[in-house]
Each structure stands twice: as structure tokens, then as C-alpha cells.
Scaffold this motif. Structure first.
Motif, PDB file in Angstrom:
ATOM      1  N   VAL A 124     -50.312  18.894 -21.783  1.00 33.44           N
ATOM      2  CA  VAL A 124     -49.319  19.709 -22.132  1.00 33.44           C
ATOM      3  C   VAL A 124     -48.879  20.171 -20.719  1.00 33.44           C
ATOM      4  CG1 VAL A 124     -48.608  21.646 -22.571  1.00 33.44           C
ATOM      5  CG2 VAL A 124     -49.415  19.931 -24.597  1.00 33.44           C
ATOM      6  N   LYS A 162     -45.985  19.820 -18.358  1.00 32.16           N
ATOM      7  CA  LYS A 162     -44.848  21.083 -17.692  1.00 32.16           C
ATOM      8  C   LYS A 162     -44.031  20.782 -16.287  1.00 32.16           C
ATOM      9  CE  LYS A 162     -46.260  24.787 -21.114  1.00 32.16           C
ATOM     10  NZ  LYS A 162     -47.472  25.736 -20.940  1.00 32.16           N
ATOM     11  N   ASP A 163     -45.045  20.678 -15.763  1.00 31.46           N
ATOM     12  CA  ASP A 163     -44.325  20.049 -14.131  1.00 31.46           C
ATOM     13  C   ASP A 163     -44.102  19.063 -13.653  1.00 31.46           C
ATOM     14  OD1 ASP A 163     -45.960  22.449 -13.170  1.00 31.46           O
ATOM     15  OD2 ASP A 163     -48.191  21.918 -13.115  1.00 31.46           O
ATOM     16  N   LEU A 212     -46.410  18.310 -26.376  1.00 29.83           N
ATOM     17  CA  LEU A 212     -45.380  17.413 -26.084  1.00 29.83           C
ATOM     18  C   LEU A 212     -44.115  17.872 -25.427  1.00 29.83           C
ATOM     19  CD1 LEU A 212     -47.070  14.756 -25.091  1.00 29.83           C
ATOM     20  CD2 LEU A 212     -47.382  16.750 -23.232  1.00 29.83           C
ATOM     21  N   GLN A 217     -44.057  23.042 -26.537  1.00 29.16           N
ATOM     22  CA  GLN A 217     -44.737  23.817 -25.739  1.00 29.16           C
ATOM     23  C   GLN A 217     -43.881  23.022 -23.719  1.00 29.16           C
ATOM     24  OE1 GLN A 217     -49.110  23.726 -25.526  1.00 29.16           O
ATOM     25  NE2 GLN A 217     -48.943  22.955 -27.902  1.00 29.16           N
ATOM     26  N   THR A 218     -43.592  21.956 -23.895  1.00 24.66           N
ATOM     27  CA  THR A 218     -42.962  21.894 -22.975  1.00 24.66           C
ATOM     28  C   THR A 218     -41.418  21.431 -22.528  1.00 24.66           C
ATOM     29  OG1 THR A 218     -42.575  19.267 -22.562  1.00 24.66           O
ATOM     30  CG2 THR A 218     -44.378  19.813 -21.867  1.00 24.66           C
ATOM     31  N   GLN A 219     -40.434  21.599 -22.254  1.00 24.12           N
ATOM     32  CA  GLN A 219     -38.969  21.431 -21.583  1.00 24.12           C
ATOM     33  C   GLN A 219     -38.740  19.554 -21.202  1.00 24.12           C
ATOM     34  OE1 GLN A 219     -36.780  22.853 -23.670  1.00 24.12           O
ATOM     35  NE2 GLN A 219     -38.677  23.683 -23.892  1.00 24.12           N
ATOM     36  N   THR A 220     -39.571  18.797 -21.228  1.00 19.46           N
ATOM     37  CA  THR A 220     -39.795  17.906 -20.023  1.00 19.46           C
ATOM     38  C   THR A 220     -39.233  16.925 -20.965  1.00 19.46           C
ATOM     39  OG1 THR A 220     -41.341  18.754 -18.805  1.00 19.46           O
ATOM     40  CG2 THR A 220     -40.841  16.668 -18.757  1.00 19.46           C
TER      41      THR A 220
END
Length: 174
Positions: free
Chosen positions: A37, A41-42, A105, A108-111
Motif C-alpha cells: 500500500v 500511494k507513491d 490497495l 487505501q490509495t487513489q492510484t
């Protein structure tokens, strides 16, 4: 390696490709989800590779092989040894904690997420299919030695993933 090589060769993508295992294919261990995760995020995109393991008919994580299907009992590699998963049925979905990783994933992320399924047979992915967080699902049957390069060609738009599948992909285990 194929995705890393394609990114380095492209003028449109950054050279660095981050990798985090997340989870094993078929164990209850979720200790790597946080690292996956954090890497996601990056990232500009997440390519989550999941699926099944093939084997030589026996083995601790043997899920599919020529002489067994995913509901066949698993045999211990060592005679007389105790295997925690003997007799289990991994069903037609993603085994182990792979779905937990995918959901983490997505939540917890916006990817943007691309799910790649590696297997020798169809794998049901109803959650991913209905999620607006998973932008694509790619079925990547067990590839040969150039499978990473072939997958990168599809993901980077160099090759068009056209064709007809000789299998039906179920939408549910119900």
C-alpha cells in the motif's frame, strides 16, 4: 523485469518501477500488505499480479496441475509430515489473501489499479470486476521465459491483447 525494462526504454514513463510483494499466493500471511500500500500511494499506476501456482502434482502450495484441480486434496511433500492445508478447496477465486491485498490497495490509495491474473485456468474475480477502482483485468496464462516482456508490451500499449479465450471465466462461486 519485463515491466522495468519497458519503463526504462520508454520516453513516456519514469525509469523507476517500485515493487512490493504484498502477500504470498496461498498463505494466510498479510504482513506485506502495508508495504504494498505504501509503494502504491507513491505510484502512478498499480499493477497487481495475482493468480494461482502450478506444480508437479504435489507440494505445499500446489493449486493446479495436469492431474489435479483446485478442489483436490494437497499431498505433503514429506511422507508422514503434517501439512496445514491438506484437503483444502481453494475454490475458483483468488486463493490466500490476494483479495485482501487488492481491497487494501483499492481502499487505501487513489492510484489506478490493473489486475493481472496468472494462471492455467480461469479465476473468478467478481469483486475486481465490479469495483470502480480496478480499471482493467488482464488474464496472463502461465507465460514462458518472455512473459514479462509480453505483459509489458500489452500494458504499455505496444501490443493489442486481442483474441478469443478457450475458457469461460466464471463471475461467481455461488
Amino acid at each position: 523485469q519485463g515491466i522495468t525494462a519497458a519503463a526504462k526504454a520508454s520516453d513516456d514513463w519514469e525509469d523507476e518501477v517500485a515493487y512490493a510483494q504484498g502477500v504470498d499466493i496461498d498463505t494466510p500471511d498479510t504482513s506485506g500488505i502495508a508495504a504494498a500500500v505504501a509503494a502504491a500511494k507513491d505510484a502512478d499506476y498499480v499493477i497487481m499480479v495475482g493468480g494461482l501456482i502450478t506444480c508437479q502434482e504435489v507440494g505445499f502450495q500446489c493449486q493446479e496441475a495436469e492431474a489435479r484441480d483446485r478442489s483436490s486434496p494437497v499431498q505433503c511433500e514429506k511422507p508422514g509430515a503434517s501439512c496445514p492445508d491438506v484437503g483444502r478447496d481453494v475454490g475458483i477465486g483468488l486463493p490466500g489473501k490476494q483479495l485482501d491485498l487488492l481491497k487494501a490497495l483499492a481502499i487505501q490509495t487513489q492510484t489506478p489499479i490493473v489486475l493481472v491474473i496468472m494462471s492455467g485456468s480461469a479465476v473468478a474475480t467478481p469483486w475486481a470486476s465490479s469495483s470502480n477502482r480496478v480499471g482493467a483485468i488482464v488474464q496472463h496464462f502461465y507465460p514462458g521465459v518472455l512473459g514479462g516482456e509480453a505483459l509489458a508490451d500489452v500494458l504499455f500499449g505496444i501490443a493489442s491483447p486481442a483474441g478469443k479465450l478457450p475458457v469461460m471465466v466464471p463471475v461467481s462461486e455461488a
